[in-house]
Design a protein around this motif. Structure first.
Motif, mmCIF file in Angstrom:
data_model
loop_
_atom_site.group_PDB
_atom_site.id
_atom_site.type_symbol
_atom_site.label_atom_id
_atom_site.label_comp_id
_atom_site.label_asym_id
_atom_site.label_seq_id
_atom_site.Cartn_x
_atom_site.Cartn_y
_atom_site.Cartn_z
ATOM 1 N N MET A 267 -38.804 2.518 44.392
ATOM 2 C CA MET A 267 -39.426 1.923 45.567
ATOM 3 C C MET A 267 -40.867 1.553 45.256
ATOM 4 N N ALA B 195 -39.391 4.596 37.317
ATOM 5 C CA ALA B 195 -39.376 5.971 36.840
ATOM 6 C C ALA B 195 -40.076 6.145 35.504
ATOM 7 N N GLU C 68 -37.418 5.514 52.979
ATOM 8 C CA GLU C 68 -35.991 5.592 52.686
ATOM 9 C C GLU C 68 -35.322 6.769 53.374
ATOM 10 N N PRO D 81 -34.073 10.309 34.956
ATOM 11 C CA PRO D 81 -34.892 9.377 35.739
ATOM 12 C C PRO D 81 -34.333 7.958 35.734
ATOM 13 N N GLY D 82 -33.805 7.538 34.595
ATOM 14 C CA GLY D 82 -33.204 6.212 34.514
ATOM 15 C C GLY D 82 -31.985 6.096 35.411
ATOM 16 N N SER E 173 -33.111 5.915 39.031
ATOM 17 C CA SER E 173 -33.663 4.640 39.472
ATOM 18 C C SER E 173 -32.583 3.559 39.493
ATOM 19 N N LEU F 96 -32.869 5.494 43.593
ATOM 20 C CA LEU F 96 -33.632 6.662 44.031
ATOM 21 C C LEU F 96 -34.882 6.661 43.168
ATOM 22 N N THR F 97 -36.045 6.607 43.777
ATOM 23 C CA THR F 97 -37.244 6.430 42.972
ATOM 24 C C THR F 97 -37.725 7.748 42.391
ATOM 25 N N ALA F 98 -38.551 7.620 41.375
ATOM 26 C CA ALA F 98 -39.118 8.808 40.746
ATOM 27 C C ALA F 98 -39.908 9.617 41.765
ATOM 28 N N SER G 81 -39.170 10.280 44.640
ATOM 29 C CA SER G 81 -38.347 11.206 45.402
ATOM 30 C C SER G 81 -37.783 12.309 44.516
#
Lengths: 353, 501
Positions: A1, A5, A342, B377-378, B381, B385-387, B389
């Motif tokens: 978002m 990452a 979200e 993490p990959g 994402s 779902l972002t890092a 979170s």
């Protein structure tokens, strides 16, 4: 978002720091550090000499065994269980050490090794009876408490005999001589080393599975966790910590039939003071250690206030109830961390049973 | 409709923010007596919050709520209830070990000489059920022994017993199989005929069109439109909800994806719950398991995954015989199981997203966990779902995002065969679409997928083949894309289907 990452570790850490700063005011594991500082300041206010390094070192040396016990109890509580046998185990270990060493320097290390094996066995029995025979740990370890207490009484005929060697006693009573603090207690160094090891263990795969098991054993089992093994190991760690605490306590306080009595509740109180949630899955081992320190500081404060030592159990009772009530209160009213869009649809966390 | 000109309830300009995030923006909603009014929107659109405001759980930051023409302020759920506004929440609030009557009159039991008047309570409960035309649920039955659909009915009857004029239901059918829905339909229609206003939240389009008179569509906290059901098509509805058309709802297989060799082969397998189970799944294939609840779908998943293993027959994975007796062995063999109930079986809710996502690695492959967790993490994402979170505790996430965490946890193990048990239960349209796309991607990578679902449209839209189960046995096999009726015939009456062939 917001951003991809790229550096999850960094974001992770800064979020955690932000959160524990918030905890100081909102309840949770951070509160114990604030409480510890308040109590230490209060003691210093009543007795300025407390803040002098040598006296501070003596205080930390006295607190070290409880810190070690709190680490052990933390493992068990965070996995969703209790260990009530540690007080009895400390007593048994001290009596065993005195009887087997009987003042002979040369036997020291052999007996310490034997004590560790005995601790391991006690933890294994606690763990396996709880997980495989499905006896609630409250009952298993209460039974173990009585068995150990009774066995020791039977073995010694009521009065412990023998004596500890100097090389055994040094760990609990002496330290490394140095300027300023006069003497850096071994007990403190041991507690710190064990604390660091515990922090590392909680970051390792075992620690993560332990937390997940305490949080939701069903989901953990579906994820391939051998729940019985993870919990049994927690009991073993607790008993080993109790054994190490016994070495420190034996060295410091000497041998008597009363050694270790009630320590299980002191250890649980310490862990709960550290904001570790009974029932498992939540809490930080460092906060549990701080809880032990805080408990010791509170006792010191009460001594400073000339409260009769006979009233200690009552005080302990008040502390443990207050700590749990406070934790429940702050958890119930605590808002979730600011929600990104979200998750904005469900801002009130469902109550997790 | 009756009394169409004077709405029973009017909410106007209702706004609500949590921690600076505006969840509802000046929402208007009218409920008329004797209508079933659908409230639809993606997760995060604000449906739950609006319902909770109506129920008195939350207070609006702005806006007016008027009931029967006079303004009301609900400070507490009990106030709403006494004013005639009852809410049936998605999570059941019944006590499983108490009887139906005890649940209905919980907290306001009729008394006689200081003791609970059990006889009267039972009589009153029976009367309530009779009055609403519900049969087959005894007042003295323990709630635990009722089906999920019957429990839902008890919830609604309980709500009615407060002399409700408005009943709002949050996804009343989320946990029901298709054939159980009928019971709820009947009751809802009875309520409508009585002049009750029903606010109906559901993710199932079919129900909305079967049951509801009007539809209010929420998107990002605002009302898109309120319309008569007759004036909108399902396609338009979905487009207004998500800005996407239904015809593209189930993604096509990715270009270049083709079936490979057999990865999972089950032959003659059985245990106490299922019998004579034989099927194959090829690399890149999606095989659907259809059947009523209790037909053995989940039992097959659990047997494959070593939870309640097969005691007969043989399972081969990539040609090698495997017989896992625990989830751990199943994971080692290359299986993954996305469980049916994500809160109970899937997640450690108090732990972070990252901790959950790496749990299987930590538990089963602790030596390699650190290294393999680098991929997480990959994966997160790629599931949107972002890092950011990653450090959040899972319990704060929406249902759709929680399900993504469960998926991430299993993707991290790089399974050969993935069993998905109700992978889209209770999640919104957007998250469903993400799950479907993920399945297509896994197929393209050669993963063999077994998909279990109570929602026939998604089985028909996603599976290459569908196995229909009845009473613990496979009663037939159908190609993907058949009509629902063919599946239901096999699921409900295997004998007649057999005879008809």
């Amino acid at each position: 978002m917001s951003h991809p990452a790229t550096s999850p570790a960094r974001t992770n850490r800064s979020a955690a720091v932000g959160r524990s700063a918030l905890d100081l005011f909102a309840g949770g594991s951070g509160t114990v550090f604030a409480l510890l500082i308040v109590v230490l300041v209060a003691i210093t206010f009543l007795n300025p000499s407390f803040a002098e390094p040598p006296s501070l070192m003596a205080f930390l040396r006295n607190a070290a065994p409880l810190i070690v016990l709190a680490i052990g109890q933390y493992f068990v509580i965070v996995s969703g269980e209790f260990d009530l046998s540690v007080g009895s185990l400390v007593g048994a270990q001290v009596v065993i050490a005195a009887k087997l060493i009987d003042g002979e320097e040369s036997r020291t290390w052999g007996v310490i090794a034997l004590m560790l094996v005995f601790g391991l066995l006690v933890g294994l029995v606690n763990g396996l009876v709880t997980t495989l025979l499905r006896v609630p740990s409250f009952i298993t370890t209460l039974g173990m408490l009585l068995i150990l207490a009774g066995a020791v009484r039977l073995w010694t005929g009521g009065a412990p005999t023998g004596a500890l060697s100097d090389s055994f006693r040094q760990w609990g009573r002496t330290g490394i001589d140095m300027p300023v603090v006069r003497q850096l207690p071994y007990a403190l160094l041991i507690a710190i080393a064990l604390g660091v090891a515990a922090v590392l263990l909680m970051r390792a795969p075992y620690g993560r599975t332990l937390l997940a098991t305490g949080d939701n054993p069903t989901a953990a089992a579906f994820a391939g966790v051998r729940v019985w093994r993870v919990r049994t190991l927690a009991f073993v760690l607790s008993s080993l910590m109790a054994t190490l605490a016994a070495i420190l306590i034996g060295g410091f306080a000497g041998v008597s039939a009363q050694v270790g009595q009630g320590l299980e509740f002191t250890a649980i109180t310490a862990v709960v003071l550290g904001g570790v949630v009974l029932g498992g899955g939540r809490g930080w081992v460092v906060a549990a250690m701080a809880g032990a320190l805080t408990y010791q500081a509170l006792e010191r404060l009460f001594t400073q206030l000339d409260m009769p030592t006979t009233a200690r159990p009552a005080l302990q009772g008040v502390i443990i109830i207050a700590a749990v009530a406070y934790a429940a209160r702050s958890r119930g009213h605590r808002p979730p961390p600011p929600a990104p869009a979200e998750t904005a649809n469900d801002p009130v966390p469902e109550r997790v049973g | 409709m009756t009394a169409a000109d004077s709405p029973l309830l009017r909410m106007s300009g209702v706004s609500k923010s949590f921690f600076g995030v505006e969840v509802l923006h000046s929402v208007d909603l009218e409920l008329r007596a004797g209508e079933v009014h659908a409230l639809v929107g993606e997760n995060g659109a604000g449906k739950s919050t609006l319902m909770k405001i109506l129920a008195g759980v939350h207070r609006p930051d702005a806006g007016v709520i008027s009931l029967g023409g006079s303004e009301v302020h609900f400070e507490h759920p009990l106030q709403a209830q006494h004013a005639g506004v009852s809410t049936v929440f998605q999570e059941f609030n019944l006590l499983p070990e108490r009887t139906v009557a005890e649940n209905v009159y919980l907290g306001r039991e009729p008394r006689r000489r200081g003791l609970v008047d059990v006889a009267r309570m039972d009589r009153d409960t029976e009367a309530l059920f009779d009055d609403l035309g519900v049969s087959g649920i005894g007042a003295r039955t323990r709630v635990r022994s009722l089906s999920v659909a019957q429990q839902q009915v008890v919830e609604i009857v309980k709500a009615m017993s407060y002399d409700a004029r408005i009943i709002s239901m949050d996804e009343p059918t989320a946990a029901l199989a298709e054939h159980e829905v009928e019971l709820l339909y009947r009751l809802t229609r009875t309520l409508r005929a009585r002049g009750i206003a029903v606010l109906y939240v559901s993710h199932r389009l079919k129900e909305i069109f079967d049951l509801c008179d009007r539809i209010t569509i929420l998107k990002d906290g605002s009302v898109v439109t309120t319309t008569e059901t007759a004036r909108i098509t399902p396609d338009e509805l979905v487009r207004k909800m998500v800005g996407r058309s239904i015809s593209t709802f189930f993604p096509d297989p990715l270009p270049g994806a083709e079936l490979g060799p057999v990865r999972l082969a089950v032959s003659g397998a059985g245990n106490d719950y299922v019998d004579d189970i034989s099927f194959e799944v090829r690399a890149g294939e999606i095989v659907g398991l259809a059947g009523l609840q209790g037909s053995g779908r989940t039992e097959i998943a659990h047997a494959l995954f070593g939870v309640a293993p097969f005691t007969r027959g043989e399972v081969r994975l990539d040609g090698k015989p495997v017989s896992p007796t625990s989830p751990r062995e199943a994971v080692r063999a290359g299986l993954a199981l996305v469980t049916e109930d994500r809160k109970v079986e899937g997640l450690a809710l108090n732990q972070s997203v990252l901790a959950n996502a790496r749990l299987v690695l930590d538990a089963v492959l602790p030596g390699a966990a650190g290294k393999r967790a680098k991929a997480i993490p990959g994966i997160l994402s790629s599931l949107e779902l972002t890092a950011r979170s990653g450090a959040r505790e899972v319990r704060y996430l929406s249902g759709g995002n929680q399900q993504k965490v469960v998926l991430a946890k299993w993707l991290a193990t790089e399974p050969a065969v993935m069993v998905l048990d109700e992978p889209t239960r209770g999640i919104d349209v957007g998250a469903k679409r993400a799950v479907y796309e993920l399945m297509r991607e896994l197929s393209a990578r050669g993963v063999a997928i077994v998909m279990i679902s109570s929602e026939l449209p998604e089985l028909l839209g996603m599976a290459d083949r569908i196995l229909v189960l009845h009473d613990g046995e496979i009663s037939g096999e159908l190609p993907g894309g058949v009509d629902e009726e063919a599946v239901m015939t096999l699921a409900a009456r295997p004998m007649t289907a057999e005879a008809a062939r």
